[in-house]
Design an enzyme around this catalytic site. Structure first.
Site, PDB file in Angstrom:
ATOM      1  N   ASP A  17       0.856  -1.191   0.000  1.00  0.00           N
ATOM      2  CA  ASP A  17       0.000   0.000   0.000  1.00  0.00           C
ATOM      3  C   ASP A  17       0.889   1.237   0.000  1.00  0.00           C
ATOM      4  O   ASP A  17       1.661   1.465   0.943  1.00  0.00           O
ATOM      5  CB  ASP A  17      -0.893  -0.021   1.242  1.00  0.00           C
ATOM      6  N   ASP A  25      -2.653   2.485  -6.123  1.00  0.00           N
ATOM      7  CA  ASP A  25      -1.711   2.556  -5.011  1.00  0.00           C
ATOM      8  C   ASP A  25      -1.699   1.336  -4.102  1.00  0.00           C
ATOM      9  O   ASP A  25      -1.092   1.385  -3.025  1.00  0.00           O
ATOM     10  CB  ASP A  25      -1.969   3.812  -4.174  1.00  0.00           C
ATOM     11  N   GLU A  26      -2.314   0.243  -4.494  1.00  0.00           N
ATOM     12  CA  GLU A  26      -2.235  -0.947  -3.659  1.00  0.00           C
ATOM     13  C   GLU A  26      -2.427  -2.212  -4.491  1.00  0.00           C
ATOM     14  O   GLU A  26      -3.107  -2.208  -5.506  1.00  0.00           O
ATOM     15  CB  GLU A  26      -3.246  -0.901  -2.509  1.00  0.00           C
TER      16      GLU A  26
END
Length: 456
Positions: free
Chosen positions: A14, A108-109
Protein backbone atom coordinates in the site's frame (compact mmCIF):
# COMPACT_ATOMS: atom_id res chain seq x y z
CA UNK A 1 -3.43 -20.87 -6.62
CA UNK A 2 -0.95 -21.93 -3.94
CA UNK A 3 -2.01 -24.72 -1.59
CA UNK A 4 -0.97 -25.02 2.06
CA UNK A 5 1.62 -22.36 2.91
CA UNK A 6 4.63 -22.77 5.13
CA UNK A 7 4.92 -19.02 5.75
CA UNK A 8 3.00 -15.71 5.56
CA UNK A 9 3.71 -15.34 1.85
CA UNK A 10 0.80 -13.10 0.76
CA UNK A 11 1.81 -9.44 0.64
CA UNK A 12 -0.40 -6.37 0.57
CA UNK A 13 1.60 -3.39 -0.69
CA UNK A 14 0.00 0.00 0.00
CA UNK A 15 1.66 3.23 -1.18
CA UNK A 16 1.46 5.78 1.62
CA UNK A 17 -0.67 8.89 0.92
CA UNK A 18 0.12 8.12 -2.71
CA UNK A 19 -1.34 11.05 -4.65
CA UNK A 20 -0.12 13.57 -2.09
CA UNK A 21 3.33 11.94 -1.97
CA UNK A 22 3.72 12.25 -5.74
CA UNK A 23 2.68 15.90 -5.54
CA UNK A 24 5.26 16.61 -2.82
CA UNK A 25 7.97 14.96 -4.92
CA UNK A 26 7.00 16.75 -8.14
CA UNK A 27 6.61 20.13 -6.42
CA UNK A 28 9.73 20.77 -4.30
CA UNK A 29 8.20 23.72 -2.43
CA UNK A 30 5.57 21.34 -0.99
CA UNK A 31 8.04 18.91 0.59
CA UNK A 32 7.10 18.47 4.24
CA UNK A 33 3.97 20.62 3.87
CA UNK A 34 0.30 19.80 4.21
CA UNK A 35 -1.08 18.76 0.81
CA UNK A 36 -4.68 17.83 -0.02
CA UNK A 37 -5.57 16.26 -3.37
CA UNK A 38 -9.15 16.14 -4.59
CA UNK A 39 -11.92 18.23 -6.05
CA UNK A 40 -10.98 21.89 -5.67
CA UNK A 41 -14.47 23.37 -6.22
CA UNK A 42 -16.97 24.26 -3.49
CA UNK A 43 -18.35 20.71 -3.54
CA UNK A 44 -14.97 18.99 -3.83
CA UNK A 45 -14.12 15.87 -1.83
CA UNK A 46 -10.69 14.89 -0.48
CA UNK A 47 -9.11 11.99 -2.38
CA UNK A 48 -5.82 11.87 -0.43
CA UNK A 49 -4.19 13.99 2.25
CA UNK A 50 -0.51 14.05 3.12
CA UNK A 51 0.43 12.98 6.63
CA UNK A 52 1.15 16.63 7.44
CA UNK A 53 -2.48 17.43 6.56
CA UNK A 54 -3.77 14.40 8.46
CA UNK A 55 -2.26 15.79 11.63
CA UNK A 56 -4.84 18.57 11.31
CA UNK A 57 -7.66 16.04 11.02
CA UNK A 58 -8.00 15.99 7.22
CA UNK A 59 -9.10 12.59 5.92
CA UNK A 60 -10.06 10.95 2.62
CA UNK A 61 -13.73 11.40 1.60
CA UNK A 62 -14.02 14.55 3.76
CA UNK A 63 -15.63 17.52 2.07
CA UNK A 64 -13.22 20.06 0.71
CA UNK A 65 -14.90 22.78 2.77
CA UNK A 66 -14.24 20.94 6.03
CA UNK A 67 -10.68 20.15 4.98
CA UNK A 68 -10.01 23.85 4.31
CA UNK A 69 -11.43 24.74 7.71
CA UNK A 70 -9.15 22.21 9.41
CA UNK A 71 -6.02 22.96 7.38
CA UNK A 72 -6.42 26.45 5.88
CA UNK A 73 -2.72 26.72 5.02
CA UNK A 74 -2.58 23.41 3.10
CA UNK A 75 -2.01 23.25 -0.64
CA UNK A 76 -5.25 22.09 -2.27
CA UNK A 77 -4.55 20.48 -5.65
CA UNK A 78 -6.58 18.82 -8.38
CA UNK A 79 -5.55 15.21 -9.17
CA UNK A 80 -3.01 14.49 -11.94
CA UNK A 81 -3.83 10.93 -12.88
CA UNK A 82 -1.28 10.77 -15.69
CA UNK A 83 1.52 11.20 -13.14
CA UNK A 84 0.00 8.77 -10.63
CA UNK A 85 -0.59 6.09 -13.25
CA UNK A 86 3.00 6.37 -14.49
CA UNK A 87 4.46 5.96 -11.00
CA UNK A 88 2.02 3.14 -10.26
CA UNK A 89 3.20 1.35 -13.39
CA UNK A 90 6.78 1.33 -12.09
CA UNK A 91 5.61 -0.11 -8.76
CA UNK A 92 3.55 -2.84 -10.41
CA UNK A 93 6.53 -3.87 -12.55
CA UNK A 94 8.61 -4.21 -9.38
CA UNK A 95 5.94 -6.45 -7.86
CA UNK A 96 5.66 -8.59 -10.99
CA UNK A 97 9.39 -9.32 -10.72
CA UNK A 98 8.51 -11.14 -7.49
CA UNK A 99 5.57 -13.17 -8.74
CA UNK A 100 3.24 -13.65 -11.70
CA UNK A 101 0.36 -13.41 -9.22
CA UNK A 102 -0.05 -9.67 -8.63
CA UNK A 103 -3.56 -8.39 -8.03
CA UNK A 104 -3.82 -4.59 -8.29
CA UNK A 105 -6.69 -3.14 -6.27
CA UNK A 106 -6.08 0.44 -7.40
CA UNK A 107 -3.19 2.63 -8.51
CA UNK A 108 -1.71 2.56 -5.01
CA UNK A 109 -2.23 -0.95 -3.66
CA UNK A 110 -1.88 -4.56 -4.73
CA UNK A 111 -1.62 -8.11 -3.44
CA UNK A 112 1.38 -10.28 -4.29
CA UNK A 113 1.61 -14.06 -3.83
CA UNK A 114 5.29 -14.63 -3.15
CA UNK A 115 4.88 -18.40 -3.10
CA UNK A 116 4.00 -18.40 -6.82
CA UNK A 117 7.21 -16.58 -7.77
CA UNK A 118 10.90 -17.41 -7.99
CA UNK A 119 11.41 -16.94 -4.24
CA UNK A 120 8.93 -19.71 -3.48
CA UNK A 121 7.04 -20.34 -0.25
CA UNK A 122 9.30 -18.52 2.21
CA UNK A 123 9.30 -18.83 5.98
CA UNK A 124 8.60 -15.82 8.21
CA UNK A 125 12.17 -14.47 8.11
CA UNK A 126 12.38 -14.90 4.35
CA UNK A 127 9.09 -13.09 3.83
CA UNK A 128 10.22 -10.23 6.04
CA UNK A 129 13.46 -9.84 4.07
CA UNK A 130 11.61 -9.95 0.73
CA UNK A 131 9.05 -7.40 1.88
CA UNK A 132 11.77 -5.07 3.13
CA UNK A 133 13.57 -5.35 -0.21
CA UNK A 134 10.34 -4.48 -2.05
CA UNK A 135 9.86 -1.37 0.07
CA UNK A 136 13.41 -0.18 -0.58
CA UNK A 137 13.25 -0.82 -4.33
CA UNK A 138 9.92 0.98 -4.67
CA UNK A 139 11.33 3.98 -2.83
CA UNK A 140 14.53 3.99 -4.88
CA UNK A 141 12.69 3.88 -8.20
CA UNK A 142 9.76 6.21 -7.45
CA UNK A 143 10.54 8.26 -4.36
CA UNK A 144 7.31 7.14 -2.65
CA UNK A 145 7.12 5.05 0.50
CA UNK A 146 5.06 1.89 0.90
CA UNK A 147 3.58 0.05 3.86
CA UNK A 148 3.53 -3.74 3.54
CA UNK A 149 1.52 -6.37 5.34
CA UNK A 150 2.43 -10.06 5.03
CA UNK A 151 0.23 -12.95 6.11
CA UNK A 152 -1.15 -16.28 5.01
CA UNK A 153 -4.33 -14.71 3.58
CA UNK A 154 -5.35 -11.60 1.68
CA UNK A 155 -7.59 -10.49 4.54
CA UNK A 156 -4.81 -10.50 7.12
CA UNK A 157 -2.22 -9.03 4.75
CA UNK A 158 -4.46 -6.03 4.06
CA UNK A 159 -5.23 -5.54 7.75
CA UNK A 160 -1.51 -5.80 8.60
CA UNK A 161 -0.43 -3.19 6.03
CA UNK A 162 -2.53 -0.59 7.83
CA UNK A 163 -1.20 -1.26 11.35
CA UNK A 164 2.10 0.64 11.18
CA UNK A 165 1.67 3.43 8.64
CA UNK A 166 3.50 5.17 7.13
CA UNK A 167 6.49 3.19 5.84
CA UNK A 168 5.48 0.16 7.93
CA UNK A 169 6.15 -3.55 7.67
CA UNK A 170 4.02 -6.00 9.65
CA UNK A 171 4.38 -9.76 9.25
CA UNK A 172 1.65 -11.98 10.74
CA UNK A 173 3.03 -15.44 11.59
CA UNK A 174 0.78 -18.34 10.66
CA UNK A 175 -1.47 -19.32 13.53
CA UNK A 176 -1.57 -15.85 15.13
CA UNK A 177 -4.31 -14.37 12.93
CA UNK A 178 -7.18 -14.52 15.44
CA UNK A 179 -5.07 -13.00 18.21
CA UNK A 180 -4.04 -10.11 15.97
CA UNK A 181 -7.62 -9.41 14.90
CA UNK A 182 -9.35 -9.74 18.28
CA UNK A 183 -8.68 -6.24 19.72
CA UNK A 184 -9.24 -4.37 16.45
CA UNK A 185 -12.47 -2.46 15.76
CA UNK A 186 -14.88 -4.27 13.43
CA UNK A 187 -14.40 -1.53 10.84
CA UNK A 188 -10.95 -2.97 10.07
CA UNK A 189 -12.64 -5.92 8.33
CA UNK A 190 -13.59 -5.88 4.66
CA UNK A 191 -17.29 -5.33 4.23
CA UNK A 192 -17.85 -3.41 7.48
CA UNK A 193 -18.84 0.10 6.48
CA UNK A 194 -20.73 2.65 8.58
CA UNK A 195 -24.13 0.97 8.17
CA UNK A 196 -22.87 -2.52 9.08
CA UNK A 197 -20.81 -1.13 11.97
CA UNK A 198 -23.91 0.59 13.35
CA UNK A 199 -25.94 -2.63 13.18
CA UNK A 200 -23.19 -4.48 14.99
CA UNK A 201 -22.88 -1.71 17.58
CA UNK A 202 -26.58 -1.98 18.34
CA UNK A 203 -26.04 -5.68 18.84
CA UNK A 204 -23.23 -4.92 21.33
CA UNK A 205 -20.40 -5.88 18.98
CA UNK A 206 -17.49 -3.44 18.72
CA UNK A 207 -14.30 -5.47 18.21
CA UNK A 208 -13.37 -8.28 15.85
CA UNK A 209 -12.92 -10.56 18.85
CA UNK A 210 -16.48 -9.88 19.96
CA UNK A 211 -17.67 -10.50 16.42
CA UNK A 212 -15.90 -13.86 16.35
CA UNK A 213 -17.94 -14.96 19.37
CA UNK A 214 -21.28 -14.30 17.66
CA UNK A 215 -22.80 -17.51 16.20
CA UNK A 216 -22.84 -17.46 12.42
CA UNK A 217 -26.61 -17.99 12.36
CA UNK A 218 -27.12 -14.78 14.34
CA UNK A 219 -24.92 -12.80 11.94
CA UNK A 220 -26.84 -14.23 8.98
CA UNK A 221 -30.08 -13.14 10.61
CA UNK A 222 -28.67 -9.67 11.25
CA UNK A 223 -26.81 -9.05 7.98
CA UNK A 224 -28.09 -11.56 5.44
CA UNK A 225 -26.73 -14.89 4.23
CA UNK A 226 -23.73 -13.84 2.15
CA UNK A 227 -22.59 -10.92 4.32
CA UNK A 228 -23.15 -12.68 7.62
CA UNK A 229 -21.35 -15.85 6.56
CA UNK A 230 -18.35 -13.93 5.17
CA UNK A 231 -17.98 -11.76 8.28
CA UNK A 232 -18.22 -14.76 10.56
CA UNK A 233 -15.28 -16.36 8.79
CA UNK A 234 -13.25 -13.18 8.48
CA UNK A 235 -13.63 -12.43 12.20
CA UNK A 236 -11.87 -15.74 12.87
CA UNK A 237 -9.11 -14.94 10.39
CA UNK A 238 -10.37 -17.35 7.73
CA UNK A 239 -10.09 -16.33 4.07
CA UNK A 240 -9.74 -18.77 1.16
CA UNK A 241 -9.51 -16.16 -1.61
CA UNK A 242 -6.49 -16.50 -3.85
CA UNK A 243 -4.48 -13.67 -5.40
CA UNK A 244 -5.99 -13.11 -8.85
CA UNK A 245 -3.73 -11.40 -11.38
CA UNK A 246 -6.60 -10.41 -13.65
CA UNK A 247 -9.33 -8.58 -11.77
CA UNK A 248 -12.20 -7.90 -14.15
CA UNK A 249 -14.23 -4.79 -13.55
CA UNK A 250 -17.40 -5.64 -11.67
CA UNK A 251 -19.20 -2.48 -12.71
CA UNK A 252 -19.02 0.61 -14.88
CA UNK A 253 -20.26 3.87 -13.41
CA UNK A 254 -20.14 7.64 -13.71
CA UNK A 255 -21.16 10.35 -11.29
CA UNK A 256 -21.01 14.12 -10.97
CA UNK A 257 -21.14 16.51 -8.01
CA UNK A 258 -22.84 19.77 -8.92
CA UNK A 259 -21.67 23.28 -7.93
CA UNK A 260 -25.22 23.97 -6.70
CA UNK A 261 -28.14 21.76 -5.75
CA UNK A 262 -30.19 20.81 -8.79
CA UNK A 263 -33.94 21.05 -8.30
CA UNK A 264 -35.26 21.66 -11.81
CA UNK A 265 -36.59 18.40 -13.34
CA UNK A 266 -35.34 19.34 -16.81
CA UNK A 267 -31.79 19.88 -15.56
CA UNK A 268 -31.84 16.62 -13.61
CA UNK A 269 -33.09 14.77 -16.67
CA UNK A 270 -30.32 16.30 -18.80
CA UNK A 271 -27.60 15.41 -16.28
CA UNK A 272 -28.96 11.89 -15.91
CA UNK A 273 -28.93 11.34 -19.67
CA UNK A 274 -25.36 12.65 -19.85
CA UNK A 275 -24.26 10.09 -17.24
CA UNK A 276 -26.08 7.29 -19.05
CA UNK A 277 -24.24 8.09 -22.28
CA UNK A 278 -20.87 8.09 -20.48
CA UNK A 279 -21.56 4.71 -18.90
CA UNK A 280 -22.85 3.08 -22.07
CA UNK A 281 -19.95 4.46 -24.10
CA UNK A 282 -17.53 2.81 -21.66
CA UNK A 283 -19.45 -0.47 -21.82
CA UNK A 284 -19.28 -0.54 -25.58
CA UNK A 285 -15.65 0.54 -25.69
CA UNK A 286 -14.77 -2.38 -23.40
CA UNK A 287 -17.01 -4.83 -25.25
CA UNK A 288 -19.16 -5.44 -22.17
CA UNK A 289 -22.83 -5.48 -21.21
CA UNK A 290 -24.59 -5.49 -17.84
CA UNK A 291 -27.80 -6.61 -16.18
CA UNK A 292 -28.14 -4.33 -13.15
CA UNK A 293 -28.69 -0.57 -13.46
CA UNK A 294 -28.03 1.48 -10.32
CA UNK A 295 -28.91 5.08 -9.56
CA UNK A 296 -27.00 7.01 -6.86
CA UNK A 297 -28.40 10.25 -5.46
CA UNK A 298 -26.89 12.48 -2.79
CA UNK A 299 -29.55 14.90 -1.63
CA UNK A 300 -29.33 18.43 -0.29
CA UNK A 301 -28.97 17.16 3.30
CA UNK A 302 -26.02 14.88 2.33
CA UNK A 303 -28.14 11.72 2.66
CA UNK A 304 -27.17 9.26 -0.07
CA UNK A 305 -29.59 6.83 -1.69
CA UNK A 306 -28.95 4.02 -4.15
CA UNK A 307 -31.65 2.26 -6.14
CA UNK A 308 -31.15 -0.69 -8.53
CA UNK A 309 -33.09 -2.75 -11.05
CA UNK A 310 -31.86 -6.05 -12.51
CA UNK A 311 -32.91 -6.73 -16.11
CA UNK A 312 -33.77 -10.19 -17.53
CA UNK A 313 -30.51 -10.19 -19.49
CA UNK A 314 -27.42 -8.03 -20.10
CA UNK A 315 -27.56 -4.98 -22.34
CA UNK A 316 -25.42 -2.12 -23.62
CA UNK A 317 -28.33 -0.21 -25.12
CA UNK A 318 -28.48 3.44 -24.13
CA UNK A 319 -32.25 3.68 -24.33
CA UNK A 320 -32.72 0.67 -22.08
CA UNK A 321 -30.26 1.93 -19.47
CA UNK A 322 -31.73 5.43 -19.74
CA UNK A 323 -35.30 4.20 -19.30
CA UNK A 324 -34.40 2.27 -16.15
CA UNK A 325 -32.38 5.19 -14.74
CA UNK A 326 -35.26 7.60 -15.36
CA UNK A 327 -37.72 5.26 -13.65
CA UNK A 328 -35.41 4.97 -10.65
CA UNK A 329 -35.04 8.76 -10.43
CA UNK A 330 -38.81 9.23 -10.73
CA UNK A 331 -39.28 6.98 -7.70
CA UNK A 332 -36.77 8.92 -5.56
CA UNK A 333 -37.65 11.96 -3.46
CA UNK A 334 -35.39 14.74 -4.73
CA UNK A 335 -37.68 17.64 -3.90
CA UNK A 336 -35.06 19.34 -1.73
CA UNK A 337 -32.39 19.28 -4.43
CA UNK A 338 -29.61 16.99 -5.63
CA UNK A 339 -25.91 17.49 -4.84
CA UNK A 340 -24.60 14.39 -6.64
CA UNK A 341 -26.02 12.08 -9.29
CA UNK A 342 -24.55 8.79 -10.45
CA UNK A 343 -25.43 5.92 -12.80
CA UNK A 344 -23.82 2.48 -12.81
CA UNK A 345 -24.19 -0.82 -14.64
CA UNK A 346 -23.04 -4.06 -13.00
CA UNK A 347 -23.43 -7.78 -13.51
CA UNK A 348 -21.10 -7.46 -16.49
CA UNK A 349 -20.88 -9.96 -19.32
CA UNK A 350 -19.49 -10.02 -22.86
CA UNK A 351 -22.81 -10.70 -24.58
CA UNK A 352 -26.15 -8.91 -24.93
CA UNK A 353 -29.74 -10.09 -25.06
CA UNK A 354 -31.30 -9.09 -28.34
CA UNK A 355 -34.90 -8.79 -27.13
CA UNK A 356 -33.89 -6.00 -24.82
CA UNK A 357 -32.73 -4.02 -27.84
CA UNK A 358 -36.00 -4.74 -29.60
CA UNK A 359 -38.01 -3.52 -26.63
CA UNK A 360 -35.93 -0.41 -26.31
CA UNK A 361 -36.18 0.35 -30.01
CA UNK A 362 -39.96 0.56 -29.69
CA UNK A 363 -39.76 2.91 -26.72
CA UNK A 364 -40.60 6.50 -27.58
CA UNK A 365 -38.23 9.17 -26.40
CA UNK A 366 -39.17 10.84 -23.14
CA UNK A 367 -41.03 14.07 -23.61
CA UNK A 368 -38.60 16.95 -23.88
CA UNK A 369 -35.54 14.67 -23.83
CA UNK A 370 -32.84 14.89 -26.48
CA UNK A 371 -31.78 11.61 -28.11
CA UNK A 372 -28.28 12.29 -26.80
CA UNK A 373 -26.76 15.25 -24.98
CA UNK A 374 -25.13 17.73 -27.27
CA UNK A 375 -21.58 18.88 -26.89
CA UNK A 376 -21.19 21.96 -24.69
CA UNK A 377 -21.76 25.21 -26.54
CA UNK A 378 -18.71 27.44 -26.54
CA UNK A 379 -19.43 30.89 -25.16
CA UNK A 380 -16.08 32.46 -25.95
CA UNK A 381 -12.48 31.68 -26.89
CA UNK A 382 -11.44 28.29 -25.60
CA UNK A 383 -9.01 28.66 -22.71
CA UNK A 384 -7.30 26.10 -20.52
CA UNK A 385 -8.79 25.32 -17.13
CA UNK A 386 -5.95 26.45 -14.86
CA UNK A 387 -6.71 24.01 -12.04
CA UNK A 388 -4.46 24.19 -8.95
CA UNK A 389 -1.62 21.69 -9.38
CA UNK A 390 -1.81 21.55 -13.17
CA UNK A 391 1.56 21.06 -14.91
CA UNK A 392 2.36 23.93 -17.25
CA UNK A 393 5.23 25.21 -19.36
CA UNK A 394 5.99 28.82 -20.23
CA UNK A 395 7.92 29.78 -23.33
CA UNK A 396 10.21 32.04 -21.27
CA UNK A 397 10.10 30.74 -17.70
CA UNK A 398 9.99 27.00 -18.38
CA UNK A 399 8.26 24.22 -16.40
CA UNK A 400 6.00 24.88 -13.44
CA UNK A 401 2.60 24.23 -11.89
CA UNK A 402 -0.49 26.27 -11.20
CA UNK A 403 -0.74 27.57 -7.65
CA UNK A 404 -4.10 29.31 -8.16
CA UNK A 405 -5.95 31.81 -10.25
CA UNK A 406 -8.94 34.05 -10.76
CA UNK A 407 -9.99 37.45 -12.06
CA UNK A 408 -8.18 36.83 -15.33
CA UNK A 409 -4.89 35.90 -13.64
CA UNK A 410 -3.06 32.64 -12.98
CA UNK A 411 -0.29 32.18 -10.42
CA UNK A 412 2.44 29.69 -11.32
CA UNK A 413 5.35 28.35 -9.28
CA UNK A 414 8.19 27.52 -11.67
CA UNK A 415 9.73 24.32 -10.37
CA UNK A 416 9.50 20.58 -10.94
CA UNK A 417 10.93 17.36 -9.57
CA UNK A 418 14.68 17.60 -9.25
CA UNK A 419 14.88 21.40 -9.01
CA UNK A 420 15.08 23.63 -5.97
CA UNK A 421 11.87 25.37 -4.84
CA UNK A 422 11.15 27.86 -7.60
CA UNK A 423 9.89 31.41 -7.99
CA UNK A 424 6.21 32.38 -8.12
CA UNK A 425 4.90 34.54 -10.94
CA UNK A 426 1.40 35.85 -11.63
CA UNK A 427 0.49 35.95 -15.31
CA UNK A 428 -2.51 36.78 -17.42
CA UNK A 429 -4.79 33.75 -17.75
CA UNK A 430 -4.73 34.22 -21.53
CA UNK A 431 -0.94 34.60 -21.74
CA UNK A 432 -0.13 33.03 -25.14
CA UNK A 433 3.25 31.83 -23.84
CA UNK A 434 1.67 29.68 -21.09
CA UNK A 435 0.56 26.15 -22.01
CA UNK A 436 -0.68 23.08 -20.14
CA UNK A 437 1.94 20.34 -20.24
CA UNK A 438 0.67 17.39 -22.34
CA UNK A 439 -0.38 14.36 -20.30
CA UNK A 440 2.19 12.16 -22.07
CA UNK A 441 5.00 14.47 -20.93
CA UNK A 442 3.57 14.59 -17.39
CA UNK A 443 3.66 10.79 -17.29
CA UNK A 444 7.13 10.57 -18.80
CA UNK A 445 8.54 13.09 -16.33
CA UNK A 446 6.91 11.34 -13.35
CA UNK A 447 8.83 8.17 -14.24
CA UNK A 448 12.00 9.65 -15.73
CA UNK A 449 12.98 11.87 -12.80
CA UNK A 450 13.01 9.23 -10.04
CA UNK A 451 14.66 6.65 -12.29
CA UNK A 452 17.46 9.10 -13.08
CA UNK A 453 17.89 9.94 -9.40
CA UNK A 454 18.16 6.23 -8.58
CA UNK A 455 20.67 5.63 -11.36
CA UNK A 456 18.39 3.06 -12.97
Amino acid sequence: MVGVRSGPSVLHVDLDAFYASVEQLDKPSLAGRAVVVGGTGPRGVVATASYEARRHGVRSAMSGAEARARAPHAAFLAPRFAAYAAVSGVVMRVLRELSPLVEPLSLDEAFVDLAAGPLGDLDEDGVRAAAHAVKERVHALTGVRASVGAAGTKLLAKVASDLDKPDGLVVVPLGTEAALLAPLPVTRLWGVGPATAERLRRAGVHTVGELAQVPEAELVGLLGQAHGTALSRHARGLDERSVEPEREAKSVSAEDTFPRDLVEPALLAHELERLVVRVVDRLRRDGQTGRTVTLKVRRHDFSTLTRSVTLPGPTDDRRTVGRVARDLLAGTDVSGGVRLLGVGVSGLADWAQADLFDAAAEEPAAAGADPAPAAPVATGPERPDWSPGLDVVHDEHGRGWVWGGGLGRVTVRFEHRGTAPGPVRTLRADDPALHPLPAAEVAATAVRAPLAAAGA
